[in-house]
Design a protein around this motif. Structure first.
Motif, PDB file in Angstrom:
ATOM      1  N   TRP A  65      11.511  14.830   4.280  1.00 26.28           N
ATOM      2  CA  TRP A  65      12.468  15.758   6.076  1.00 26.28           C
ATOM      3  C   TRP A  65      10.752  16.188   5.288  1.00 26.28           C
ATOM      4  CZ3 TRP A  65      13.170  20.792   6.910  1.00 26.28           C
ATOM      5  CH2 TRP A  65      13.156  20.734   7.730  1.00 26.28           C
ATOM      6  N   TRP A  66      11.083  17.142   4.374  1.00 21.17           N
ATOM      7  CA  TRP A  66       9.662  18.367   4.402  1.00 21.17           C
ATOM      8  C   TRP A  66       8.533  17.640   4.097  1.00 21.17           C
ATOM      9  CZ3 TRP A  66       6.288  19.543   1.105  1.00 21.17           C
ATOM     10  CH2 TRP A  66       5.167  21.210   1.216  1.00 21.17           C
ATOM     11  N   HIS A  67       8.188  16.360   3.848  1.00 23.43           N
ATOM     12  CA  HIS A  67       6.315  16.216   3.511  1.00 23.43           C
ATOM     13  C   HIS A  67       5.986  15.290   5.168  1.00 23.43           C
ATOM     14  CE1 HIS A  67       5.374  17.081  -0.406  1.00 23.43           C
ATOM     15  NE2 HIS A  67       6.227  16.060  -0.756  1.00 23.43           N
ATOM     16  N   SER A  68       6.935  14.894   5.460  1.00 22.44           N
ATOM     17  CA  SER A  68       7.234  14.489   6.853  1.00 22.44           C
ATOM     18  C   SER A  68       6.727  15.547   8.375  1.00 22.44           C
ATOM     19  CB  SER A  68       7.741  13.163   7.288  1.00 22.44           C
ATOM     20  OG  SER A  68       9.523  13.856   8.074  1.00 22.44           O
ATOM     21  N   THR A  69       7.071  16.588   8.164  1.00 20.18           N
ATOM     22  CA  THR A  69       7.269  17.593   9.117  1.00 20.18           C
ATOM     23  C   THR A  69       6.231  19.331   9.525  1.00 20.18           C
ATOM     24  OG1 THR A  69       9.257  18.783   8.717  1.00 20.18           O
ATOM     25  CG2 THR A  69       9.460  16.296   9.769  1.00 20.18           C
ATOM     26  N   GLY A 125      10.223  -7.268   5.237  1.00 20.56           N
ATOM     27  CA  GLY A 125      10.370  -7.610   6.690  1.00 20.56           C
ATOM     28  C   GLY A 125       8.689  -7.731   7.538  1.00 20.56           C
ATOM     29  N   ALA A 126       8.713  -6.343   7.751  1.00 18.36           N
ATOM     30  CA  ALA A 126       7.239  -5.915   8.526  1.00 18.36           C
ATOM     31  C   ALA A 126       6.148  -5.570   8.023  1.00 18.36           C
ATOM     32  CB  ALA A 126       7.429  -4.381   9.380  1.00 18.36           C
ATOM     33  N   ARG A 127       6.000  -5.932   6.587  1.00 19.48           N
ATOM     34  CA  ARG A 127       4.428  -6.217   5.662  1.00 19.48           C
ATOM     35  C   ARG A 127       4.641  -4.609   5.583  1.00 19.48           C
ATOM     36  NH1 ARG A 127       4.644 -10.896   3.182  1.00 19.48           N
ATOM     37  NH2 ARG A 127       3.026 -10.498   2.529  1.00 19.48           N
ATOM     38  N   ARG A 128       4.768  -3.848   5.327  1.00 19.27           N
ATOM     39  CA  ARG A 128       4.454  -2.061   4.989  1.00 19.27           C
ATOM     40  C   ARG A 128       4.385  -1.352   4.009  1.00 19.27           C
ATOM     41  NH1 ARG A 128       5.097   1.136   9.895  1.00 19.27           N
ATOM     42  NH2 ARG A 128       4.349   2.452   8.469  1.00 19.27           N
ATOM     43  N   GLY A 129       3.978  -0.641   4.100  1.00 18.94           N
ATOM     44  CA  GLY A 129       4.424  -0.120   2.684  1.00 18.94           C
ATOM     45  C   GLY A 129       4.854   1.492   2.747  1.00 18.94           C
ATOM     46  N   GLY A 130       4.648   2.249   2.834  1.00 16.43           N
ATOM     47  CA  GLY A 130       4.783   3.414   2.007  1.00 16.43           C
ATOM     48  C   GLY A 130       4.476   4.745   0.979  1.00 16.43           C
ATOM     49  N   PRO A 132       0.431  -1.089  -0.137  1.00 18.13           N
ATOM     50  CA  PRO A 132       0.267  -0.263  -0.009  1.00 18.13           C
ATOM     51  C   PRO A 132       0.829   1.311  -0.037  1.00 18.13           C
ATOM     52  CG  PRO A 132       0.147  -1.143   2.285  1.00 18.13           C
ATOM     53  CD  PRO A 132       0.590  -1.871   1.161  1.00 18.13           C
ATOM     54  N   PHE A 133       0.074   2.558  -0.321  1.00 18.48           N
ATOM     55  CA  PHE A 133       0.497   3.221  -0.494  1.00 18.48           C
ATOM     56  C   PHE A 133       0.459   4.452   0.979  1.00 18.48           C
ATOM     57  CE2 PHE A 133       0.048   8.434  -0.474  1.00 18.48           C
ATOM     58  CZ  PHE A 133       1.286   8.386  -1.606  1.00 18.48           C
ATOM     59  N   GLU A 134       1.374   4.904   1.384  1.00 15.42           N
ATOM     60  CA  GLU A 134       0.578   4.541   3.186  1.00 15.42           C
ATOM     61  C   GLU A 134       1.631   5.844   4.443  1.00 15.42           C
ATOM     62  OE1 GLU A 134       2.333   4.014   6.106  1.00 15.42           O
ATOM     63  OE2 GLU A 134       2.857   1.945   5.840  1.00 15.42           O
ATOM     64  N   ASN A 135       1.383   6.671   4.673  1.00 10.93           N
ATOM     65  CA  ASN A 135       2.168   8.188   5.854  1.00 10.93           C
ATOM     66  C   ASN A 135       2.328   7.375   5.963  1.00 10.93           C
ATOM     67  OD1 ASN A 135      -0.372   8.312   5.418  1.00 10.93           O
ATOM     68  ND2 ASN A 135       0.192  10.905   5.380  1.00 10.93           N
ATOM     69  N   LEU A 136       2.112   6.413   7.256  1.00  7.17           N
ATOM     70  CA  LEU A 136       1.293   6.021   8.925  1.00  7.17           C
ATOM     71  C   LEU A 136       2.361   6.640   9.010  1.00  7.17           C
ATOM     72  CD1 LEU A 136      -0.127   2.431   8.645  1.00  7.17           C
ATOM     73  CD2 LEU A 136      -1.034   5.063   8.737  1.00  7.17           C
ATOM     74  N   SER A 137       3.263   5.782   9.286  1.00 17.02           N
ATOM     75  CA  SER A 137       4.741   6.441  10.268  1.00 17.02           C
ATOM     76  C   SER A 137       5.103   7.902  10.474  1.00 17.02           C
ATOM     77  CB  SER A 137       6.198   6.729   9.529  1.00 17.02           C
ATOM     78  OG  SER A 137       6.574   5.038   8.626  1.00 17.02           O
ATOM     79  N   VAL A 138       4.707   8.290   9.679  1.00 10.32           N
ATOM     80  CA  VAL A 138       4.608  10.282   9.994  1.00 10.32           C
ATOM     81  C   VAL A 138       4.010  10.242  11.271  1.00 10.32           C
ATOM     82  CG1 VAL A 138       3.683  12.330   9.332  1.00 10.32           C
ATOM     83  CG2 VAL A 138       4.710  10.771   7.635  1.00 10.32           C
ATOM     84  N   HIS A 139       2.484   9.765  11.133  1.00 10.70           N
ATOM     85  CA  HIS A 139       1.293   9.839  12.208  1.00 10.70           C
ATOM     86  C   HIS A 139       1.808   8.444  13.145  1.00 10.70           C
ATOM     87  CE1 HIS A 139      -0.343  12.155   9.930  1.00 10.70           C
ATOM     88  NE2 HIS A 139      -0.692  11.922   8.709  1.00 10.70           N
ATOM     89  N   LEU A 140       3.082   7.540  12.836  1.00 11.66           N
ATOM     90  CA  LEU A 140       3.304   6.695  14.404  1.00 11.66           C
ATOM     91  C   LEU A 140       4.880   7.235  15.231  1.00 11.66           C
ATOM     92  CD1 LEU A 140       2.625   3.148  12.797  1.00 11.66           C
ATOM     93  CD2 LEU A 140       1.249   4.532  14.453  1.00 11.66           C
TER      94      LEU A 140
END
Length: 275
Positions: free
Chosen positions: A201-205, A63-68, A38-46
């Motif tokens: 960095w810009w997109h996550s902050t 490994g963690a079966r995530r997206g990004g 999946p396309f996801e931005n969950l790291s930004v909010h976790l």
């Protein structure tokens, strides 16, 4: 990426090791990636750090079966394709926003992929709703795709276009259009993954980045539609345009939606972080 890592990545995609780096194999890998990762931005909010290093991306996506988002997905997909024998070039792009304004430098990462049988292709598994297959890079006419009608066009009157010799230096910026609307502007100059650290960095902050405003997780479904969990709203769209929405009522239901629809197992619901 070594053979063991490539094998694990292919298993993540449910794909066989291609016999040759052909355009047909690229199309299959591209579509499988959109369906499985999946396309996801969950790291930004976790509160998770986003590190643009191949080992860290493998740990997350395989490994963690995530997206990004684009830097992670296209960066890692490019490494896989290179391990499979494709010639891969990382390209920087600036995304068109409201009023036709272009975003920041290194706003987006896309891939230029050369196959053994079909020339150069623009691959992008990290933009969310976009083409389901790679686009012919040198084609300037409309290209039909299950995701819509796409076109790669010269970006302006001073653009010289792509030279006829495939080995010549590409100098002209190119616009990628979706159903007639400009989506992003490519700079066809080779980049490396580390060049995109400032963009990530810009997109996550940055408060100006739409990624910090709400968690989002989205993928292409097996029937060619799309399923998206944006905040707490789950939206399903079929290939023929039928749309359904529902809002899970509890945190447990939200976590269940991540598991059932995206294969992502979380111990808490991603929440918008106030900066």
């Amino acid at each position: 990426m070594d053979a063991t890592q490539a094998d694990a990545y292919l298993r993540r995609l449910g794909a066989e090791y291609p016999a040759w780096p052909t355009v047909d194999a690229l199309r299959e890998l591209h579509l499988r990636h959109l369906r499985r990762v999946p396309f996801e931005n969950l790291s930004v909010h976790l509160g998770e750090e986003i590190v643009l290093e191949e080992k860290r991306l493998l740990d997350k996506v395989v490994g963690a079966r995530r997206g990004g988002f684009c830097y992670e997905l296209n960066g890692l997909f490019g490494a896989l394709l290179a391990a499979l024998g494709y010639e891969v070039t990382l390209l920087a792009a600036r995304v068109y926003g409201d009023g036709g304004r272009l975003g920041i430098p290194y706003d987006h990462l896309a891939l230029l992929v050369r196959t053994v049988d079909g020339g150069d292709w623009l691959a992008d598994v990290g933009f969310g709703a976009h083409s389901h297959g790679p686009l012919a890079f040198a084609e300037r006419g409309e290209q039909e795709d299950p995701g819509g009608t796409f076109r790669v066009a010269e970006a302006g009157p001073d653009a010289a276009g792509v030279r006829g010799d495939h080995d010549s230096v590409r100098t002209a910026d190119l616009d990628v259009l979706h159903d007639g609307k400009p989506v992003y502007r490519l700079e066809p100059r080779p980049r490396v993954l580390g060049d995109f650290v400032s963009g990530a960095w810009w997109h996550s902050t940055s408060p100006e980045s739409h990624f910090v405003r709400s968690p989002v997780c989205s993928r292409v479904t097996e029937d060619g539609g799309r399923i998206t969990l944006s905040g707490r709203r789950l939206t399903s769209t079929t290939a023929d345009g039928r749309r359904e929405e529902r809002v899970p009522g509890t945190d447990e239901e939200v976590l269940a939606a991540y598991r059932e629809h995206f294969g992502i197992v979380l111990d808490r619901v991603p929440a918008v972080r106030h900066r």
